[in-house]
Design a protein around this motif. Structure first.
Motif, PDB file in Angstrom:
ATOM      1  N   ALA A  50      50.526 -14.100 -28.286  1.00 19.07           N
ATOM      2  CA  ALA A  50      51.509 -13.243 -27.617  1.00 19.07           C
ATOM      3  C   ALA A  50      50.850 -12.609 -26.403  1.00 19.07           C
ATOM      4  CB  ALA A  50      51.986 -12.161 -28.579  1.00 19.07           C
ATOM      5  N   THR A  51      51.663 -12.095 -25.503  1.00 18.64           N
ATOM      6  CA  THR A  51      51.133 -11.341 -24.368  1.00 18.64           C
ATOM      7  C   THR A  51      51.580  -9.880 -24.524  1.00 18.64           C
ATOM      8  OG1 THR A  51      53.079 -11.827 -23.058  1.00 18.64           O
ATOM      9  CG2 THR A  51      51.216 -13.353 -22.847  1.00 18.64           C
ATOM     10  N   GLY A  52      51.366  -9.082 -23.496  1.00 17.45           N
ATOM     11  CA  GLY A  52      51.807  -7.680 -23.551  1.00 17.45           C
ATOM     12  C   GLY A  52      50.633  -6.733 -23.662  1.00 17.45           C
ATOM     13  N   ARG A  53      50.926  -5.456 -23.447  1.00 19.35           N
ATOM     14  CA  ARG A  53      49.861  -4.447 -23.417  1.00 19.35           C
ATOM     15  C   ARG A  53      49.114  -4.349 -24.744  1.00 19.35           C
ATOM     16  NH1 ARG A  53      54.249  -1.250 -19.966  1.00 19.35           N
ATOM     17  NH2 ARG A  53      55.448  -2.740 -21.190  1.00 19.35           N
ATOM     18  N   THR A  54      49.849  -4.470 -25.865  1.00 19.23           N
ATOM     19  CA  THR A  54      49.216  -4.354 -27.176  1.00 19.23           C
ATOM     20  C   THR A  54      48.128  -5.409 -27.365  1.00 19.23           C
ATOM     21  OG1 THR A  54      51.434  -3.787 -27.924  1.00 19.23           O
ATOM     22  CG2 THR A  54      49.772  -4.097 -29.631  1.00 19.23           C
ATOM     23  N   MET A  55      48.365  -6.603 -26.805  1.00 20.13           N
ATOM     24  CA  MET A  55      47.441  -7.719 -27.047  1.00 20.13           C
ATOM     25  C   MET A  55      46.168  -7.633 -26.224  1.00 20.13           C
ATOM     26  SD  MET A  55      48.752  -9.291 -29.403  1.00 20.13           S
ATOM     27  CE  MET A  55      50.208  -8.557 -30.165  1.00 20.13           C
TER      28      MET A  55
ATOM     29  N   LEU B  45      54.067 -17.588 -27.266  1.00 21.86           N
ATOM     30  CA  LEU B  45      55.447 -17.391 -27.689  1.00 21.86           C
ATOM     31  C   LEU B  45      56.457 -17.596 -26.568  1.00 21.86           C
ATOM     32  CD1 LEU B  45      54.978 -14.070 -29.674  1.00 21.86           C
ATOM     33  CD2 LEU B  45      55.944 -16.167 -30.636  1.00 21.86           C
ATOM     34  N   ASP B  46      56.088 -17.170 -25.353  1.00 24.98           N
ATOM     35  CA  ASP B  46      57.152 -17.076 -24.349  1.00 24.98           C
ATOM     36  C   ASP B  46      56.616 -17.100 -22.924  1.00 24.98           C
ATOM     37  OD1 ASP B  46      55.938 -14.616 -24.629  1.00 24.98           O
ATOM     38  OD2 ASP B  46      57.742 -13.549 -25.250  1.00 24.98           O
ATOM     39  N   GLU B  47      57.543 -17.229 -21.997  1.00 23.46           N
ATOM     40  CA  GLU B  47      57.208 -17.207 -20.564  1.00 23.46           C
ATOM     41  C   GLU B  47      58.473 -16.828 -19.801  1.00 23.46           C
ATOM     42  OE1 GLU B  47      55.584 -16.619 -17.965  1.00 23.46           O
ATOM     43  OE2 GLU B  47      54.119 -18.275 -17.961  1.00 23.46           O
TER      44      GLU B  47
ATOM     45  N   GLY C 241      62.915  -4.320 -30.869  1.00 25.93           N
ATOM     46  CA  GLY C 241      62.685  -5.125 -32.072  1.00 25.93           C
ATOM     47  C   GLY C 241      62.444  -6.597 -31.822  1.00 25.93           C
ATOM     48  N   HIS C 242      62.306  -7.000 -30.547  1.00 28.57           N
ATOM     49  CA  HIS C 242      62.119  -8.438 -30.340  1.00 28.57           C
ATOM     50  C   HIS C 242      60.713  -8.885 -30.739  1.00 28.57           C
ATOM     51  CE1 HIS C 242      60.779  -8.096 -25.804  1.00 28.57           C
ATOM     52  NE2 HIS C 242      59.780  -7.839 -26.606  1.00 28.57           N
ATOM     53  N   ILE C 243      60.614 -10.149 -31.147  1.00 26.70           N
ATOM     54  CA  ILE C 243      59.331 -10.857 -31.261  1.00 26.70           C
ATOM     55  C   ILE C 243      59.477 -12.047 -30.314  1.00 26.70           C
ATOM     56  CG2 ILE C 243      58.451 -10.107 -33.510  1.00 26.70           C
ATOM     57  CD1 ILE C 243      59.965 -12.378 -34.855  1.00 26.70           C
ATOM     58  N   GLY C 244      58.440 -12.341 -29.535  1.00 28.00           N
ATOM     59  CA  GLY C 244      58.660 -13.241 -28.396  1.00 28.00           C
ATOM     60  C   GLY C 244      59.717 -12.575 -27.524  1.00 28.00           C
ATOM     61  N   PHE C 245      60.621 -13.398 -26.986  1.00 31.46           N
ATOM     62  CA  PHE C 245      61.759 -12.834 -26.246  1.00 31.46           C
ATOM     63  C   PHE C 245      63.036 -12.993 -27.080  1.00 31.46           C
ATOM     64  CE2 PHE C 245      59.790 -13.378 -21.750  1.00 31.46           C
ATOM     65  CZ  PHE C 245      59.550 -12.022 -21.639  1.00 31.46           C
TER      66      PHE C 245
ATOM     67  N   ALA D 151      63.662  -2.808 -19.081  1.00 30.39           N
ATOM     68  CA  ALA D 151      63.123  -1.447 -18.874  1.00 30.39           C
ATOM     69  C   ALA D 151      61.664  -1.368 -19.328  1.00 30.39           C
ATOM     70  CB  ALA D 151      63.972  -0.437 -19.632  1.00 30.39           C
ATOM     71  N   GLN D 152      61.322  -2.080 -20.426  1.00 32.55           N
ATOM     72  CA  GLN D 152      59.951  -2.049 -20.950  1.00 32.55           C
ATOM     73  C   GLN D 152      58.961  -2.708 -19.991  1.00 32.55           C
ATOM     74  OE1 GLN D 152      59.138  -3.424 -25.230  1.00 32.55           O
ATOM     75  NE2 GLN D 152      57.771  -4.815 -24.143  1.00 32.55           N
ATOM     76  N   ASN D 153      59.354  -3.858 -19.396  1.00 29.87           N
ATOM     77  CA  ASN D 153      58.389  -4.658 -18.630  1.00 29.87           C
ATOM     78  C   ASN D 153      58.503  -4.517 -17.114  1.00 29.87           C
ATOM     79  OD1 ASN D 153      57.565  -5.488 -21.091  1.00 29.87           O
ATOM     80  ND2 ASN D 153      58.082  -7.640 -20.856  1.00 29.87           N
TER      81      ASN D 153
ATOM     82  N   GLU E 264      55.642   4.925 -29.308  1.00 34.72           N
ATOM     83  CA  GLU E 264      56.928   4.366 -28.852  1.00 34.72           C
ATOM     84  C   GLU E 264      57.395   3.209 -29.739  1.00 34.72           C
ATOM     85  OE1 GLU E 264      54.095   4.190 -27.254  1.00 34.72           O
ATOM     86  OE2 GLU E 264      53.802   2.199 -26.385  1.00 34.72           O
ATOM     87  N   LYS E 265      56.498   2.713 -30.625  1.00 34.01           N
ATOM     88  CA  LYS E 265      56.885   1.617 -31.528  1.00 34.01           C
ATOM     89  C   LYS E 265      57.263   2.132 -32.920  1.00 34.01           C
ATOM     90  CE  LYS E 265      56.104  -1.480 -28.375  1.00 34.01           C
ATOM     91  NZ  LYS E 265      54.933  -2.327 -28.264  1.00 34.01           N
ATOM     92  N   ALA E 266      57.125   3.434 -33.163  1.00 34.14           N
ATOM     93  CA  ALA E 266      57.280   3.951 -34.528  1.00 34.14           C
ATOM     94  C   ALA E 266      58.683   3.712 -35.091  1.00 34.14           C
ATOM     95  CB  ALA E 266      56.936   5.444 -34.563  1.00 34.14           C
TER      96      ALA E 266
HETATM   97  C1  F6R Z   1      55.175 -11.228 -25.293  1.00 33.64           C
HETATM   98  C2  F6R Z   1      55.837 -10.953 -26.575  1.00 33.64           C
HETATM   99  C3  F6R Z   1      56.579  -9.671 -26.725  1.00 33.64           C
HETATM  100  C4  F6R Z   1      55.638  -8.476 -26.797  1.00 33.64           C
HETATM  101  C5  F6R Z   1      56.408  -7.169 -26.983  1.00 33.64           C
HETATM  102  C6  F6R Z   1      55.502  -5.954 -26.989  1.00 33.64           C
HETATM  103  O1  F6R Z   1      54.547 -12.482 -25.319  1.00 33.64           O
HETATM  104  O2  F6R Z   1      55.808 -11.757 -27.450  1.00 33.64           O
HETATM  105  O3  F6R Z   1      57.388  -9.740 -27.861  1.00 33.64           O
HETATM  106  O4  F6R Z   1      54.759  -8.641 -27.875  1.00 33.64           O
HETATM  107  O5  F6R Z   1      57.343  -7.026 -25.954  1.00 33.64           O
HETATM  108  O6  F6R Z   1      54.951  -5.781 -25.717  1.00 33.64           O
HETATM  109  P1  F6R Z   1      53.864  -4.641 -25.446  1.00 33.64           P
HETATM  110  O7  F6R Z   1      52.665  -5.009 -26.206  1.00 33.64           O
HETATM  111  O8  F6R Z   1      53.644  -4.706 -23.952  1.00 33.64           O
HETATM  112  O9  F6R Z   1      54.472  -3.368 -25.886  1.00 33.64           O
END
Ligand code: F6R
Length: 261
Positions: free
Chosen positions: A35-40, A66-68, A137-141, A163-165, A201-203
């Motif tokens: 996966a990508t994103g700040r958490t990763m 997962l996604d692009e 609540g999404h996983i991937g997109f 809004a998140q990205n 923010e994920k709680a």
């Molecule tokens: C991205 C992905 C998304 C992110 C999710 C959390 O490849 O799979 O589901 O994991 O949007 O993103 P962050 O970590 O930026 O809060």
């Protein structure tokens, strides 16, 4: 599902990285879903460190992201291919030909999605799928109302995801409005899933995904159907879970966690 609560984001990311490293050491040709994103970012930082300091060997690993975003070239600095290169692939000994990210520039996106599914099957399926969770609540997109049996496909991004990205783009309207994503059904076929959630923010959404009803409105809730899914959360992301005493008890008492306590 198992929920493991860690003190802070650093320990949660470190545990996730340790679990991934253990799988790679057990099966060097692991098929790893990413996966990508700040958490990763911090998970990949730890994996790079393991590679440098402990010679963690990625040479035989195959990866599937997962996604692009649709419409972004792989060398676009906002593409998920670029994210993976700069945070992980450029710093480890993986053969880039074994790393797969959907092609957001494919002329026929439907064919690209089917070909992606085929490539996963040709590799024997995903052994371990790493996941983050979006604020809706999404996983991937897999945005709200994604079918629980959905496959890799093109998907319109929800206002919550935009809004998140969008702040990650120079101007918010540069953010693509569509993505290619593995489906919820594709993700559920992975042999093991590992979801990492950190930050307050994920709680609320994590509590819905883990303890709420299984619903297409919260794609991550489908993970309750998975036979082998681990959720790692830091204290902040775990703050709205009701069963924390029980989850902590499992972590303290199950022998499989002894080496990580
Ligand atoms: C991205 C992905 C998304 C992110 C999710 C959390 O490849 O799979 O589901 O994991 O949007 O993103 P962050 O970590 O930026 O809060």
């Amino acid at each position: 599902m198992e929920v493991i609560i860690q003190r802070d984001a650093r320990s949660a990311s470190l545990l996730a990285a340790n679990l991934i490293a253990k799988e790679i050491r057990t099966k060097p040709s692991l098929v790893l879903g990413l996966a990508t994103g700040r958490t990763m970012e911090s998970v990949y930082l730890e994996l790079v460190r393991f590679h440098e300091e402990e010679a963690l060997d990625f040479s035989l690993c195959r990866t599937f992201n997962l996604d692009e975003y649709v419409g972004l070239a792989p060398n676009d600095t906002h593409s998920y291919r670029h994210f993976m290169n700069i945070h992980l692939f450029n710093h480890i000994n993986i053969d880039k030909r074994n790393t797969h990210v959907p092609n957001g520039l494919a002329r026929n996106l439907g064919e690209e999605c089917q070909a992606y599914e085929n490539r996963i099957s040709d590799c024997g399926g995903i052994d371990l799928q790493l996941l983050g969770i979006g604020v809706a609540g999404h996983i991937g997109f897999n945005e709200p109302l994604s079918a629980l049996r959905s496959r890799t496909r093109e998907k319109a991004l929800s206002p919550a995801t935009i809004a998140q990205n969008a702040p990650l783009f120079a101007s918010p309207d540069q953010m693509p409005r569509r993505g290619i994503t593995m489906g919820v059904g594709t993700i559920l076929e992975s042999r093991r899933c590992l979801l990492l959630a950190t930050g307050a923010e994920k709680a609320a959404i994590l509590a819905q995904a883990v303890e709420g009803p299984i619903t297409a409105m919260v794609s991550a809730s489908a993970l309750q159907l998975h036979p082998s899914c681990r959720v790692i959360a830091d204290e902040a992301a775990a703050a709205k879970l009701r069963g924390t005493d029980y989850y902590r008890w499992i972590f303290q008492n199950e022998p499989e966690w002894a080496e990580f306590r």
